[in-house]
Design a protein around this motif. Sequence first.
Motif, PDB file in Angstrom:
ATOM      1  N   ASP A 161      15.026 -49.119  93.053  1.00  0.00           N
ATOM      2  CA  ASP A 161      14.389 -47.865  92.688  1.00  0.00           C
ATOM      3  C   ASP A 161      13.639 -48.086  91.388  1.00  0.00           C
ATOM      4  OD1 ASP A 161      14.077 -45.297  91.286  1.00  0.00           O
ATOM      5  OD2 ASP A 161      15.193 -44.485  92.967  1.00  0.00           O
ATOM      6  N   SER A 162      12.326 -48.006  91.467  1.00  0.00           N
ATOM      7  CA  SER A 162      11.496 -48.418  90.334  1.00  0.00           C
ATOM      8  C   SER A 162      11.608 -47.495  89.131  1.00  0.00           C
ATOM      9  CB  SER A 162      10.044 -48.508  90.762  1.00  0.00           C
ATOM     10  OG  SER A 162       9.507 -47.208  90.895  1.00  0.00           O
ATOM     11  N   ARG A 163      12.367 -46.419  89.230  1.00  0.00           N
ATOM     12  CA  ARG A 163      12.532 -45.547  88.070  1.00  0.00           C
ATOM     13  C   ARG A 163      13.962 -45.574  87.533  1.00  0.00           C
ATOM     14  NH1 ARG A 163       7.920 -46.270  88.043  1.00  0.00           N
ATOM     15  NH2 ARG A 163       6.250 -44.811  87.602  1.00  0.00           N
ATOM     16  N   GLN A 164      14.884 -45.958  88.410  1.00  0.00           N
ATOM     17  CA  GLN A 164      16.272 -46.048  87.935  1.00  0.00           C
ATOM     18  C   GLN A 164      16.504 -47.281  87.068  1.00  0.00           C
ATOM     19  OE1 GLN A 164      18.936 -45.523  91.296  1.00  0.00           O
ATOM     20  NE2 GLN A 164      18.437 -43.344  91.476  1.00  0.00           N
ATOM     21  N   PHE A 165      15.520 -48.135  86.960  1.00  0.00           N
ATOM     22  CA  PHE A 165      15.632 -49.282  86.047  1.00  0.00           C
ATOM     23  C   PHE A 165      15.761 -48.805  84.604  1.00  0.00           C
ATOM     24  CE2 PHE A 165      12.414 -51.635  88.973  1.00  0.00           C
ATOM     25  CZ  PHE A 165      13.416 -51.917  89.890  1.00  0.00           C
ATOM     26  N   TYR A 166      15.098 -47.707  84.314  1.00  0.00           N
ATOM     27  CA  TYR A 166      14.931 -47.305  82.918  1.00  0.00           C
ATOM     28  C   TYR A 166      16.059 -46.425  82.427  1.00  0.00           C
ATOM     29  CZ  TYR A 166      10.392 -49.199  84.010  1.00  0.00           C
ATOM     30  OH  TYR A 166       9.390 -50.035  84.422  1.00  0.00           O
ATOM     31  N   LYS A 167      16.787 -46.941  81.454  1.00  0.00           N
ATOM     32  CA  LYS A 167      18.025 -46.287  81.019  1.00  0.00           C
ATOM     33  C   LYS A 167      17.794 -44.906  80.432  1.00  0.00           C
ATOM     34  CE  LYS A 167      18.246 -48.407  76.370  1.00  0.00           C
ATOM     35  NZ  LYS A 167      17.511 -49.677  76.288  1.00  0.00           N
ATOM     36  N   GLU A 168      16.564 -44.616  80.011  1.00  0.00           N
ATOM     37  CA  GLU A 168      16.290 -43.301  79.424  1.00  0.00           C
ATOM     38  C   GLU A 168      16.108 -42.201  80.478  1.00  0.00           C
ATOM     39  OE1 GLU A 168      14.647 -46.095  78.801  1.00  0.00           O
ATOM     40  OE2 GLU A 168      14.514 -46.454  76.647  1.00  0.00           O
ATOM     41  N   LEU A 169      15.989 -42.591  81.747  1.00  0.00           N
ATOM     42  CA  LEU A 169      15.630 -41.599  82.776  1.00  0.00           C
ATOM     43  C   LEU A 169      16.821 -41.153  83.624  1.00  0.00           C
ATOM     44  CD1 LEU A 169      12.260 -43.176  84.025  1.00  0.00           C
ATOM     45  CD2 LEU A 169      12.704 -41.811  81.979  1.00  0.00           C
ATOM     46  N   LYS A 170      17.962 -41.030  83.011  1.00  0.00           N
ATOM     47  CA  LYS A 170      19.207 -40.772  83.754  1.00  0.00           C
ATOM     48  C   LYS A 170      19.132 -39.555  84.665  1.00  0.00           C
ATOM     49  CE  LYS A 170      22.531 -43.053  80.742  1.00  0.00           C
ATOM     50  NZ  LYS A 170      21.510 -43.623  79.799  1.00  0.00           N
ATOM     51  N   ILE A 171      18.698 -38.436  84.106  1.00  0.00           N
ATOM     52  CA  ILE A 171      18.689 -37.204  84.906  1.00  0.00           C
ATOM     53  C   ILE A 171      17.503 -37.188  85.867  1.00  0.00           C
ATOM     54  CG2 ILE A 171      18.578 -34.683  84.818  1.00  0.00           C
ATOM     55  CD1 ILE A 171      19.914 -34.895  82.012  1.00  0.00           C
ATOM     56  N   GLY A 172      16.313 -37.446  85.330  1.00  0.00           N
ATOM     57  CA  GLY A 172      15.100 -37.328  86.131  1.00  0.00           C
ATOM     58  C   GLY A 172      15.001 -38.342  87.263  1.00  0.00           C
TER      59      GLY A 172
END
Length: 302
Positions: free
Chosen positions: A40-51
């Motif tokens: 998932d190309s957005r779950q990589f980013y630790k800052e995007l937990k909720i979104g």
Amino acid sequence: MINLTHKNTLIVIAGPTGIGKTALAIDVAMHFNTEIVSADSRQFYKELKIGAAFPNRKELSAVKHHFIGNLSITDEYNVSKYEQDALQTLETIFTTQTTAVLVGGSGLYLDAVCKGIDELPDPDPELRESIKTLFYENGITALQSKLKLLDPEYYNQVDRDNPKRLMRAIEVCITTGKTYTSLRLSNPKPRDFNIIKIGLFTDREVMYWRINQRTDKMIKDGLIDEAFSLLSFRNYNALNTVGYKELFNYFDKTLTLEEAIDKIKINTRRYAKRQLTWFNKDKNIIWIDINNIKNIYDVLNF
RNA sequence: GGCGUCGUAGCUCAGUUGGUAGAGCAGAGGACUGAAAAUCCUUGUGUCACUGGUUCAAUUCCAGUCGAUGCCA
């Protein structure tokens, strides 16, 4: 039932956003006592937990997950790096397990693991900047005529109004000195594991209802605060993401909160539709209705 | 209660000097190779509120009915 050789097996779980991939992946991973590789190309980013709808703490502790929150939004990342990283992770998992689970909604990333992508150069930031400048100053026609010169064959195939694709092709031609066409071979790379692809689906109405519910839950869980804390990073690509860009507009006062939330729902629905368009093309996917989710173990009974 | 304005696509509205209509949004379909939750392409027939009247012909003009809304009482 699928007849497999002695090779290891990768179980791929695909499907549109919000369909229930996370829960199923955990169930399957526990069943086979193995680990999960996220695509998932957005779950990589630790800052995007909720979104980005991270698995929750309980889920994360139930099964070992890879590529969840492993990057920061300021990191440079791309499919090619992911292909290498994911393959390496799978290799490690397969030293102790015969099965692994790959789950995610990013079709391109899933494909990168399953069949690989061509050898192409990574973008050179300076060159990319100059091509962007060309576009901003002279418009799409400048890109078109440039590509027509560099690679007339690709020029005849691309969607010519798509600046990103024109820019990338130009970039590849310039950095390699070859045509993009000559490098874009689409040769599937052999993998030394078997692949079973599962796709999750449901009625369009139900899918949209789930998306709406999930969006409301994200707001309740604190999406607005999360987005607000990331406002100063809005120009990073990782934040060109549904759920954040709309809230940034709310902070800018170009949208009311209600409008922003509606827009998140609309854009998420569209994203889900694009995902389905991608996955529907893949004839190897075995589709499972989320109402009969347990059927998956008939498919996976190898 | 009186006067006025409005009632057209799922929504917001345009339009037809009378020859059955078109935009935006939503929706639908598609593409996709290092930015991919990104980026791009295609796609608009609906009792023109209802009932009568005038007319060769009414969604358009006239009357009435219903609904919305504003002002006055």
